[in-house]
Design a protein around this motif. Structure first.
Motif, PDB file in Angstrom:
ATOM      1  N   ARG A 233       0.775  -1.248   0.225  1.00  0.00           N
ATOM      2  CA  ARG A 233       0.003  -0.045   0.119  1.00  0.00           C
ATOM      3  C   ARG A 233       0.921   1.228   0.019  1.00  0.00           C
ATOM      4  NH1 ARG A 233      -0.709  -1.136   5.647  1.00  0.00           N
ATOM      5  NH2 ARG A 233      -2.449  -2.626   5.333  1.00  0.00           N
ATOM      6  N   GLN A 236       1.423   3.027  -3.335  1.00  0.00           N
ATOM      7  CA  GLN A 236       0.204   3.457  -4.180  1.00  0.00           C
ATOM      8  C   GLN A 236       0.167   4.870  -4.374  1.00  0.00           C
ATOM      9  OE1 GLN A 236      -2.729   1.654  -1.759  1.00  0.00           O
ATOM     10  NE2 GLN A 236      -3.183   0.080  -3.372  1.00  0.00           N
ATOM     11  N   ARG A 237       0.956   5.722  -3.542  1.00  0.00           N
ATOM     12  CA  ARG A 237       1.126   7.256  -3.939  1.00  0.00           C
ATOM     13  C   ARG A 237       2.230   7.427  -4.593  1.00  0.00           C
ATOM     14  NH1 ARG A 237      -1.282   8.250   2.125  1.00  0.00           N
ATOM     15  NH2 ARG A 237      -3.522   8.360   1.525  1.00  0.00           N
ATOM     16  N   ARG A 239       5.032   8.409  -7.662  1.00  0.00           N
ATOM     17  CA  ARG A 239       4.873   8.680  -8.943  1.00  0.00           C
ATOM     18  C   ARG A 239       5.415   7.855  -9.846  1.00  0.00           C
ATOM     19  NH1 ARG A 239       2.988  14.032  -8.621  1.00  0.00           N
ATOM     20  NH2 ARG A 239       3.406  15.061  -6.777  1.00  0.00           N
ATOM     21  N   LYS A 268       0.443  -6.871 -10.424  1.00  0.00           N
ATOM     22  CA  LYS A 268      -1.000  -6.774 -11.144  1.00  0.00           C
ATOM     23  C   LYS A 268      -1.989  -7.533 -10.364  1.00  0.00           C
ATOM     24  CE  LYS A 268      -2.752  -7.865 -15.977  1.00  0.00           C
ATOM     25  NZ  LYS A 268      -2.497  -8.148 -17.137  1.00  0.00           N
ATOM     26  N   ASP A 271      -2.897  -4.970  -7.245  1.00  0.00           N
ATOM     27  CA  ASP A 271      -3.610  -3.700  -7.602  1.00  0.00           C
ATOM     28  C   ASP A 271      -3.368  -3.189  -8.895  1.00  0.00           C
ATOM     29  OD1 ASP A 271      -4.919  -1.193  -7.752  1.00  0.00           O
ATOM     30  OD2 ASP A 271      -3.729  -0.290  -6.063  1.00  0.00           O
ATOM     31  N   LYS A 272      -4.469  -3.173 -10.001  1.00  0.00           N
ATOM     32  CA  LYS A 272      -4.223  -2.669 -11.283  1.00  0.00           C
ATOM     33  C   LYS A 272      -3.726  -1.431 -11.480  1.00  0.00           C
ATOM     34  CE  LYS A 272      -4.635  -3.672 -15.789  1.00  0.00           C
ATOM     35  NZ  LYS A 272      -4.477  -2.417 -16.329  1.00  0.00           N
ATOM     36  N   ALA A 273      -4.059  -0.485 -10.596  1.00  0.00           N
ATOM     37  CA  ALA A 273      -3.566   0.914 -10.701  1.00  0.00           C
ATOM     38  C   ALA A 273      -2.142   0.969 -10.303  1.00  0.00           C
ATOM     39  CB  ALA A 273      -4.367   1.875  -9.661  1.00  0.00           C
ATOM     40  N   LEU A 274      -1.599   0.281  -9.233  1.00  0.00           N
ATOM     41  CA  LEU A 274      -0.157  -0.107  -9.037  1.00  0.00           C
ATOM     42  C   LEU A 274       0.723  -0.427 -10.104  1.00  0.00           C
ATOM     43  CD1 LEU A 274       1.688   0.702  -6.854  1.00  0.00           C
ATOM     44  CD2 LEU A 274       1.318  -1.510  -5.650  1.00  0.00           C
ATOM     45  N   ASP A 276      -0.200   0.084 -13.344  1.00  0.00           N
ATOM     46  CA  ASP A 276      -0.029   0.821 -14.210  1.00  0.00           C
ATOM     47  C   ASP A 276       0.816   2.097 -14.051  1.00  0.00           C
ATOM     48  OD1 ASP A 276      -1.819  -0.816 -16.059  1.00  0.00           O
ATOM     49  OD2 ASP A 276      -3.632   0.204 -15.083  1.00  0.00           O
ATOM     50  N   LYS A 277       1.426   2.017 -13.063  1.00  0.00           N
ATOM     51  CA  LYS A 277       2.209   3.150 -12.811  1.00  0.00           C
ATOM     52  C   LYS A 277       3.572   3.203 -13.572  1.00  0.00           C
ATOM     53  CE  LYS A 277       1.280   4.540  -7.856  1.00  0.00           C
ATOM     54  NZ  LYS A 277       0.763   5.922  -8.321  1.00  0.00           N
TER      55      LYS A 277
END
Length: 364
Positions: A233, A236-237, A239, A268, A271-274, A276-277
């Motif tokens: 986690r 997740q923030r 860049r 993957k 977290d899909k958003a993670l 895609d970073k």
């Protein structure tokens, strides 16, 4: 200090004080009238983001936080005093959610940001409030209102610009030590890092970024294997993610490509958003590879991984290749920060003023 990134707390604001029924009893004033005051407000429970904190350990053994109740009203027109407020301090990046429903209530991302977790109850009315032309001697009063009570979950996600990702013993702690002011524990065995480490990388005067190192991931981390899943986690923030690869494993049977694919797969699943970073490859420990063999080794690795993104060849131990990596990261972070800033609205009158030629430039 022990790193704790999750805690459950109960907060209770103070109840309001009760109103008072009282009448004046003074010499030569037979009908003095009512003089019962209102009760005081109950204390609030506040939460403030403190940049000097980086863990929720203070809440691990101190779960209940309760504000004082308001003072009851008194005679002689005296109102009760408000209850004393309670202010709790948490690290920047803390998420507050309802412990029962899981709904996110607040997110503290700005230093010194203050929120009200629980509001104190209002004080009750004394009989002074009920006096009227037809009710000269009221004996009514109201009780104080109860304060809010909540069960909350505190979850910390560290604020960092760059996150390090990789298998245990890939050299992440050595890298963060080489480029920043962080000094994590470093040893020649896996799972040396047991909690996230933050470091500030100085690029130049007033030019820096924050890098985070989390415990190494292993295959099956998304299902709970190893330690890394507990701290994913914290990425997740970020860049940018730096995927650190051990290019010279001690065991010859270990394939760096298979390890890299396993990490990407776990990312993957988690977290899909993670996933895609933006993610860069950092090929580490190349000082342990003969110089004549490095180019072929790197080329073969990139080809087998089918990697299309940026690749950096470094040795965190000798700091070879670290400076170009730092400069590239800073440029990326700076560009991301500028892109995230909202556009500034300019009054069109200022544009007209700039387009108006100066008096000496006019052709009169």
């Amino acid at each position: 200090m022990k790193f704790v990134d999750e805690a459950f707390i109960d907060v209770a604001a103070g109840d309001g004080g009760n109103g008072c029924v009282s009448f004046r009893h003074e010499k030569f004033k037979e009908f003095g009238g009512p003089n019962g005051g209102d009760g005081g407000r109950g204390g609030h429970v506040f939460l403030v983001a403190d940049v000097n904190l980086n863990t929720l350990v203070d809440f691990r053994f101190s779960r209940r936080h309760e504000a004082k109740r308001g003072q009851h009203g008194m005679g002689s027109d005296m109102f009760g005093a408000a209850g004393e407020d309670v202010t709790l301090k948490v690290p920047v990046g803390t998420i507050i959610s309802d412990a029962e429903t899981g709904d996110v209530l607040y997110e503290l991302l700005v230093p010194d940001e203050v929120i009200t977790l629980a509001r104190g109850g209002d004080g009750g009315f004394g009989n002074l409030r009920f006096k009227s032309a037809i009710n000269r001697a009221p004996r009514q009063k109201t009780l104080g209102h109860p304060g809010e009570r909540k069960s909350l979950k505190l979850e910390l996600k560290v604020l960092a610009d760059v996150g390090l990702l990789g298998m245990p013993n890939a050299g992440k702690s050595t890298l963060i030590t080489a480029v920043s002011n962080a000094r994590p524990k470093i040893a020649d065995y896996p799972f040396t890092t047991l909690h996230p480490n933050l470091g500030v990388v100085r690029v130049g005067p007033e030019q820096s970024f924050v890098i985070a190192d989390i415990p190494g991931l292993i295959e099956g981390a998304s299902e709970g294997a190893g330690l890394g899943h507990l701290f994913l986690r914290h990425l997740q923030r970020t860049r940018l993610l730096l995927h650190v690869i051990d290019m010279a494993p001690f065991d010859d049977s270990v394939d760096p490509v298979a390890q890299a694919k396993a990490i990407v797969g776990e990312l993957k699943k988690y977290d899909k958003a993670l996933f895609d970073k933006p993610r860069w490859l950092v090929l580490n420990k190349l000082d342990m590879v003969a110089k004549d063999d490095r180019a072929a080794l790197v080329k073969d690795f990139v080809k087998r991984l089918r990697w299309k993104g940026p690749v950096f060849e470094i040795s965190a131990l000798t700091r070879e290749g670290c400076e170009p990596l730092i400069q590239a990261i800073f440029r990326h972070v700076e560009a991301e920060q500028k892109a995230a800033q909202p556009p500034v609205d300019v009054d069109p009158r200022f544009d007209e003023a700039r387009e108006t030629p100066a008096p000496e430039d006019r052709n009169d």
